[in-house]
Write a protein that holds these residues in place. Sequence first.
Motif, PDB file in Angstrom:
ATOM      1  N   VAL A  62     -23.272  42.861  23.558  1.00  0.00           N
ATOM      2  CA  VAL A  62     -23.353  41.604  24.315  1.00  0.00           C
ATOM      3  C   VAL A  62     -22.168  41.481  25.265  1.00  0.00           C
ATOM      4  O   VAL A  62     -22.329  41.139  26.448  1.00  0.00           O
ATOM      5  CB  VAL A  62     -23.425  40.396  23.347  1.00  0.00           C
ATOM      6  CG1 VAL A  62     -23.194  39.081  24.064  1.00  0.00           C
ATOM      7  CG2 VAL A  62     -24.768  40.375  22.631  1.00  0.00           C
ATOM      8  N   ILE A  63     -20.969  41.777  24.786  1.00  0.00           N
ATOM      9  CA  ILE A  63     -19.780  41.694  25.637  1.00  0.00           C
ATOM     10  C   ILE A  63     -19.864  42.713  26.770  1.00  0.00           C
ATOM     11  O   ILE A  63     -19.527  42.407  27.918  1.00  0.00           O
ATOM     12  CB  ILE A  63     -18.498  41.875  24.801  1.00  0.00           C
ATOM     13  CG1 ILE A  63     -18.287  40.651  23.915  1.00  0.00           C
ATOM     14  CG2 ILE A  63     -17.288  42.104  25.692  1.00  0.00           C
ATOM     15  CD1 ILE A  63     -17.171  40.801  22.907  1.00  0.00           C
ATOM     16  N   GLY A  64     -20.324  43.916  26.474  1.00  0.00           N
ATOM     17  CA  GLY A  64     -20.483  44.932  27.514  1.00  0.00           C
ATOM     18  C   GLY A  64     -21.479  44.502  28.580  1.00  0.00           C
ATOM     19  O   GLY A  64     -21.256  44.710  29.779  1.00  0.00           O
ATOM     20  N   THR A  65     -22.575  43.894  28.154  1.00  0.00           N
ATOM     21  CA  THR A  65     -23.574  43.413  29.113  1.00  0.00           C
ATOM     22  C   THR A  65     -23.010  42.279  29.958  1.00  0.00           C
ATOM     23  O   THR A  65     -23.235  42.240  31.184  1.00  0.00           O
ATOM     24  CB  THR A  65     -24.842  42.950  28.369  1.00  0.00           C
ATOM     25  OG1 THR A  65     -25.324  44.015  27.550  1.00  0.00           O
ATOM     26  CG2 THR A  65     -25.928  42.541  29.347  1.00  0.00           C
ATOM     27  N   LEU A  66     -22.273  41.371  29.336  1.00  0.00           N
ATOM     28  CA  LEU A  66     -21.657  40.275  30.098  1.00  0.00           C
ATOM     29  C   LEU A  66     -20.634  40.796  31.100  1.00  0.00           C
ATOM     30  O   LEU A  66     -20.543  40.298  32.227  1.00  0.00           O
ATOM     31  CB  LEU A  66     -21.009  39.270  29.144  1.00  0.00           C
ATOM     32  CG  LEU A  66     -21.978  38.419  28.328  1.00  0.00           C
ATOM     33  CD1 LEU A  66     -21.216  37.601  27.285  1.00  0.00           C
ATOM     34  CD2 LEU A  66     -22.789  37.508  29.236  1.00  0.00           C
ATOM     35  N   ARG A  67     -19.870  41.806  30.696  1.00  0.00           N
ATOM     36  CA  ARG A  67     -18.898  42.410  31.604  1.00  0.00           C
ATOM     37  C   ARG A  67     -19.610  43.034  32.804  1.00  0.00           C
ATOM     38  O   ARG A  67     -19.209  42.832  33.953  1.00  0.00           O
ATOM     39  CB  ARG A  67     -18.092  43.466  30.836  1.00  0.00           C
ATOM     40  CG  ARG A  67     -17.012  44.145  31.664  1.00  0.00           C
ATOM     41  CD  ARG A  67     -16.258  45.201  30.874  1.00  0.00           C
ATOM     42  NE  ARG A  67     -17.168  46.227  30.403  1.00  0.00           N
ATOM     43  CZ  ARG A  67     -17.228  46.654  29.134  1.00  0.00           C
ATOM     44  NH1 ARG A  67     -16.421  46.162  28.227  1.00  0.00           N
ATOM     45  NH2 ARG A  67     -18.090  47.588  28.788  1.00  0.00           N
ATOM     46  N   TRP A  68     -20.694  43.758  32.552  1.00  0.00           N
ATOM     47  CA  TRP A  68     -21.463  44.385  33.624  1.00  0.00           C
ATOM     48  C   TRP A  68     -22.094  43.329  34.531  1.00  0.00           C
ATOM     49  O   TRP A  68     -22.094  43.456  35.745  1.00  0.00           O
ATOM     50  CB  TRP A  68     -22.524  45.295  33.005  1.00  0.00           C
ATOM     51  CG  TRP A  68     -23.270  46.159  33.966  1.00  0.00           C
ATOM     52  CD1 TRP A  68     -22.830  46.651  35.161  1.00  0.00           C
ATOM     53  CD2 TRP A  68     -24.589  46.646  33.810  1.00  0.00           C
ATOM     54  NE1 TRP A  68     -23.799  47.419  35.739  1.00  0.00           N
ATOM     55  CE2 TRP A  68     -24.892  47.432  34.930  1.00  0.00           C
ATOM     56  CE3 TRP A  68     -25.557  46.509  32.814  1.00  0.00           C
ATOM     57  CZ2 TRP A  68     -26.121  48.070  35.085  1.00  0.00           C
ATOM     58  CZ3 TRP A  68     -26.763  47.151  32.977  1.00  0.00           C
ATOM     59  CH2 TRP A  68     -27.038  47.918  34.100  1.00  0.00           C
TER      60      TRP A  68
END
Length: 180
Positions: A54-60
Amino acid sequence: MKKIILFLVLLLIGLGLFIETAKVIGWDEIKQGFLAFTGEQGLAILGLTILMAVIGTLRWKHILRSQEINISFSGLFRPYLLSFSMMYLFPMVILGGEFFRGYFLKKKNNVPWVKGMASVIIDRFLEWTVNFIVAFFGISYFLFKTGLPPTDLAIILGITFLFFLPKFLRSRLLFYRPWA
């Protein structure tokens, strides 16, 4: 029809590889591995893995938004998970999952290839930077708790650090744009 056949062929290849790997490792070892992650431990690992995705997707998503590309979280979560799994299934293929994400942006959202790949490379670069920082502090904490290493090991670690430092700095300079 071609997609179904391709899926079945790849599924059979994957199952074959899994079965052969399981034979080499041993089914009892695999069972013990799965039993180690039951209950609270399994839920914690599953929760942390989902949180990381989830954090990786939000960062992207934030990186894409900075490029004036607005795609919903749900539109990015699936390709992020697929590329994430590709990185772990094929760790020897450098940037395999990243090319997939760039292709997905181009194909599904009509994002230009250059902008899509730029967002993916920036995302990976940020991830590597954070991993480097965490590793640095982890090693520092370990050395603080266990005591300093012997002189020979300290020299080897220092030379290794000095060897990789210019490459790290050079890669950071590739993204530095004073005119932007």
